[in-house]
Design an enzyme around this catalytic site. Structure first.
Site, mmCIF file in Angstrom:
data_model
loop_
_atom_site.group_PDB
_atom_site.id
_atom_site.type_symbol
_atom_site.label_atom_id
_atom_site.label_comp_id
_atom_site.label_asym_id
_atom_site.label_seq_id
_atom_site.Cartn_x
_atom_site.Cartn_y
_atom_site.Cartn_z
ATOM 1 N N GLU A 15 0.830 -1.217 0.000
ATOM 2 C CA GLU A 15 0.000 0.000 0.000
ATOM 3 C C GLU A 15 0.859 1.258 0.000
ATOM 4 O O GLU A 15 2.061 1.209 0.183
ATOM 5 C CB GLU A 15 -0.869 0.033 1.271
ATOM 6 C CG GLU A 15 -2.187 -0.706 1.161
ATOM 7 C CD GLU A 15 -3.247 0.111 0.435
ATOM 8 O OE1 GLU A 15 -2.926 1.212 -0.043
ATOM 9 O OE2 GLU A 15 -4.381 -0.376 0.329
ATOM 10 N N ASN A 146 -9.756 5.700 2.248
ATOM 11 C CA ASN A 146 -8.777 5.290 1.254
ATOM 12 C C ASN A 146 -8.178 6.457 0.474
ATOM 13 O O ASN A 146 -7.968 7.528 1.033
ATOM 14 C CB ASN A 146 -9.367 4.189 0.370
ATOM 15 C CG ASN A 146 -8.603 2.903 0.586
ATOM 16 O OD1 ASN A 146 -7.384 2.922 0.664
ATOM 17 N ND2 ASN A 146 -9.312 1.787 0.699
ATOM 18 N N ASP A 194 -9.603 1.987 -4.374
ATOM 19 C CA ASP A 194 -8.595 1.944 -3.308
ATOM 20 C C ASP A 194 -7.727 3.202 -3.444
ATOM 21 O O ASP A 194 -8.274 4.299 -3.585
ATOM 22 C CB ASP A 194 -7.825 0.623 -3.389
ATOM 23 C CG ASP A 194 -7.179 0.258 -2.064
ATOM 24 O OD1 ASP A 194 -6.838 1.169 -1.301
ATOM 25 O OD2 ASP A 194 -6.997 -0.935 -1.780
HETATM 26 C C1 BGC Z 1 -7.349 -1.625 3.024
HETATM 27 C C2 BGC Z 1 -7.872 -3.035 3.091
HETATM 28 C C3 BGC Z 1 -9.262 -3.067 2.455
HETATM 29 C C4 BGC Z 1 -9.154 -2.537 1.040
HETATM 30 C C5 BGC Z 1 -10.443 -2.513 0.263
HETATM 31 C C6 BGC Z 1 -7.316 -1.182 1.600
HETATM 32 O O1 BGC Z 1 -6.874 0.143 1.533
HETATM 33 O O2 BGC Z 1 -6.068 -1.528 3.601
HETATM 34 O O3 BGC Z 1 -7.934 -3.487 4.428
HETATM 35 O O4 BGC Z 1 -9.772 -4.377 2.489
HETATM 36 O O5 BGC Z 1 -8.611 -1.241 1.036
HETATM 37 O O6 BGC Z 1 -11.466 -1.868 0.898
HETATM 38 CA CA CA Z 2 -5.462 1.938 0.304
#
Ligand code: BGC
Ligand code: CA
Length: 288
Positions: A15, A146, A194
């Site tokens: 990430e 996000n 995301d």
């Molecule tokens: C999070 C995950 C989540 C995903 C989708 C990511 O940014 O860290 O835990 O499942 O997004 O929602």
């Molecule tokens: Ca993310």
């Protein structure tokens, strides 16, 4: 458009990529094997620094070192000494939440949101942490906080809450860091939105968790381009490289079954895509 593997990171939940212009290297995190990582594509060098709890995101500091968003709150991290200096934990009363995505605006403020670790009712919030170390709650009732990004003219902020399939837009006031006039920028159901980043033309690149895609949205919210990925869970993207025309994309393999993993042996790798329109330099945390 074809993506290449930049580095076989083998992340569980890769990430939060950030390109360091000064070092010409990419930093990112693995939330689940909590670590900050660095890859220098020219030298082929990979570094990894373990973190004491889940790290959702981070920023490079003006003053050297990092601002990290841990499960236990915000902290400074010095990669030379591995020292962690805790700053503030806005959700110490909520053991079921953790920090997720975060990013600096061009005035050097760090924005990061939280999410419930048991996904369900929206238990998260979006925070803004300023250079004077004051913390401000900017949005409540977030399910999975996000991707964040700002338009090139600095007047619009983008923000994704994944389970709602929505990237929101806000009016952004650079001088004060105030946001207003929340609206839907893109509601789209191929995967969940995301991480995201904005390019020099103001188009929004969105990694689609469970969508096998990264999508480039035009400033009016329509789909401009779809990039197919060899993995189901691309998580975030950022521009890097000497010309800022390489889109680096992180990915995850968390929660995938053996059968699903067999179809995507590259899940957890770091990818790169050569693009025509470059990105913008990622701001650092703190006063310029
Ligand atoms: C999070 C995950 C989540 C995903 C989708 C990511 O940014 O860290 O835990 O499942 O997004 O929602
Ligand atoms: Ca993310």
């Amino acid at each position: 458009m074809l993506v290449d593997v930049a580095f076989e990171a083998n992340d569980i939940l890769g990430e939060g990529p950030v390109w360091s212009v000064a070092e010409q290297a990419l930093y990112w995190v693995d939330i689940q094997q909590p670590s900050l990582q660095r890859y220098d594509p020219a030298e082929g060098i990979h570094n990894i620094w373990p973190m004491p709890s889940q790290i959702g995101s981070f920023a490079l500091r003006q003053a050297s070192g990092f601002l990290v968003a841990l499960q236990t709150g915000l902290a400074f991290f010095d990669s030379e000494t591995a020292e962690i200096t805790p700053l503030i934990d806005p959700e110490s009363h909520l053991p079921q939440t953790r920090f997720n995505d975060g990013k600096c605006d061009r005035q050097g403020r760090f924005w990061a949101g939280t999410m419930g670790t048991i996904e369900g009712k929206p238990a998260g919030s979006l925070y803004r942490f300023d250079s004077d170390h004051s913390l401000h709650t900017m949005r409540r009732d977030v399910a999975v906080s996000n991707g964040l990004g700002w338009s090139p003219d600095n007047r619009t902020m983008y923000y994704a809450d994944s389970p709602t399939y929505t990237i929101f837009a806000f009016d952004f006031e650079p001088e004060t860091g105030k946001i207003s006039h929340e609206r839907i920028f893109a509601h789209h159901q191929t995967g969940f939105p995301d991480g995201l980043t904005v390019d020099a033309e103001g188009y929004v690149w969105s990694a689609r968790w469970d969508g096998w895609q990264v999508i480039r949205f035009a400033p009016d919210g329509t789909i401009d381009l779809v990039v197919e990925m060899p993995v189901q869970r691309p998580t975030s993207c950022i521009f890097g490289g000497p010309e800022l025309n390489q889109l680096f994309i992180t990915s995850a393999k968390i929660g995938l079954t053996e059968t699903e993993l067999a179809r995507q042996p590259l899940a957890g790798s770091l990818f790169v895509l050569e693009v025509d329109v470059p990105g913008l330099v990622e701001p650092l945390f703190g006063n310029p």
